[in-house]
Design a protein around this motif. Structure first.
Motif, PDB file in Angstrom:
ATOM      1  N   LYS A  27      18.722   0.951  62.629  1.00 26.53           N
ATOM      2  CA  LYS A  27      17.434   1.459  62.138  1.00 26.53           C
ATOM      3  C   LYS A  27      16.987   0.703  60.888  1.00 26.53           C
ATOM      4  O   LYS A  27      15.800   0.404  60.720  1.00 26.53           O
ATOM      5  CB  LYS A  27      17.578   2.953  61.822  1.00 26.53           C
ATOM      6  N   THR A  33      14.488  -6.671  67.304  1.00 26.09           N
ATOM      7  CA  THR A  33      15.718  -6.168  67.940  1.00 26.09           C
ATOM      8  C   THR A  33      16.535  -7.245  68.652  1.00 26.09           C
ATOM      9  O   THR A  33      17.745  -7.328  68.429  1.00 26.09           O
ATOM     10  CB  THR A  33      15.362  -5.021  68.907  1.00 26.09           C
ATOM     11  N   LYS A  89      14.499   2.364  66.401  1.00 28.51           N
ATOM     12  CA  LYS A  89      13.301   1.945  65.678  1.00 28.51           C
ATOM     13  C   LYS A  89      12.126   2.875  65.971  1.00 28.51           C
ATOM     14  O   LYS A  89      11.325   3.188  65.086  1.00 28.51           O
ATOM     15  CB  LYS A  89      12.914   0.514  66.076  1.00 28.51           C
TER      16      LYS A  89
END
Length: 290
Positions: A27, A33, A89
């Motif tokens: 996070k 990512t 996220k």
């Protein structure tokens, strides 16, 4: 003997704690990512390769026929990590980790398609309980809601992880856990290279300490300790102890990210955790009967 058992129990508990750091780190790290996952794979690969040389773990494949399934399982591992980090996220650590931790029951439901194990009524019932837990966990039934998207991606991540386990399971007895992890990290490091040219990687200068933590503490040490502990605990016993993983993750997120789970998250998450623990206990009893 009692002291040895306590040491092994401590190792497994530490492994669970280290792996649970993935939620807060995934996070927190401010990079795309796929880029995070590439760095995680590349750095963990270096750490595990050095470790394998120190303890002299055999890295050569025992048969080339094993490689296709190992590669496929690696792709599912990569899909699991990417969807999991996107889930974190879009939602928060609590929803991301709790939705991911549906994987033990999903694995039990999918296992009959991969082995001669028969589907049991208890698995269907536990699967329904998981759905109830997910329904309570969901803030609203609206696909435009980012938390709902995160929840669905967490479940997709759990499915990918379950498939990875089931595909890789037949190789577990023939290969050292570190060897299998190294093979998979090699595959993912190669497959994810294009993202390093297509996405923004400039943030790595400021994010290095956290990426190294993710690769070393979470992936290399955490997963290696967990695999090592399976020599001394049954898979079901390890699953029961690792059920604390989302709880650790939520506590870490509270202290480092200031995330406080909502009431529906606590209720839905508790139902999911209870279901996972029940499945682990039932699995252990089935193993003892055999």
């Amino acid at each position: 003997m009692k002291n040895d058992h306590l040491v092994r129990l401590l190792e497994l508990s530490l492994a669970t704690l280290f792996i649970s750091t993935s939620g807060a780190l995934g996070k927190f790290i401010a990079m795309p990512t796929p880029v995070i996952v590439w760095w995680r794979c590349a750095l963990a690969l270096v750490f595990l390769f050095i470790f394998s040389k120190i303890v002299r773990i055999r890295l050569a494949p025992k048969s080339k026929k094993d490689l296709p399934t190992i590669i496929i399982s690696a792709l599912f591992l990569g899909a699991h990590w990417i969807t999991y980090f996107y889930s974190l996220k879009l939602s928060n650590v609590a929803i991301g980790m709790l939705s991911l931790y549906t994987f033990p029951v999903i694995t039990a439901l999918l296992e009959p398609f991969f082995t001669k194990v028969k589907l049991e009524i208890s698995h269907v019932f536990l699967g329904l309980l998981i759905l109830v837990g997910i329904y309570i966990l969901s803030p609203e039934l609206n696909l435009e809601n980012s938390q709902v998207k995160g929840l669905l991606l967490g479940i997709l991540s759990a499915i990918c992880y379950a498939l990875r386990i089931l595909i890789l399971k037949k190789h577990a007895k023939n290969y050292h856990g570190t060897t299998l992890m190294i093979y998979q990290l090699i595959v993912l490091t190669i497959v994810l290279v294009p993202f390093m040219f297509l996405m923004d990687t400039s943030g790595i200068e400021t994010q290095y300490p956290y990426v190294i933590l993710l690769a070393l503490l979470t992936t290399a040490i955490g997963h290696s300790l967990f695999v090592h502990s399976l020599k001394y605990f049954s898979a079901s016993s390890a699953s029961i102890i690792s059920s604390f993983l989302p709880i650790y993750g939520i506590i870490i997120a509270y202290f480092f990210l200031g995330e406080i789970p909502k009431l529906n998250t606590i209720i839905g998450g508790s139902l999911i955790m209870i279901t996972v623990i029940v499945e682990s206990i039932l699995s252990k009893r089935r193993m003892l009967k055999k």
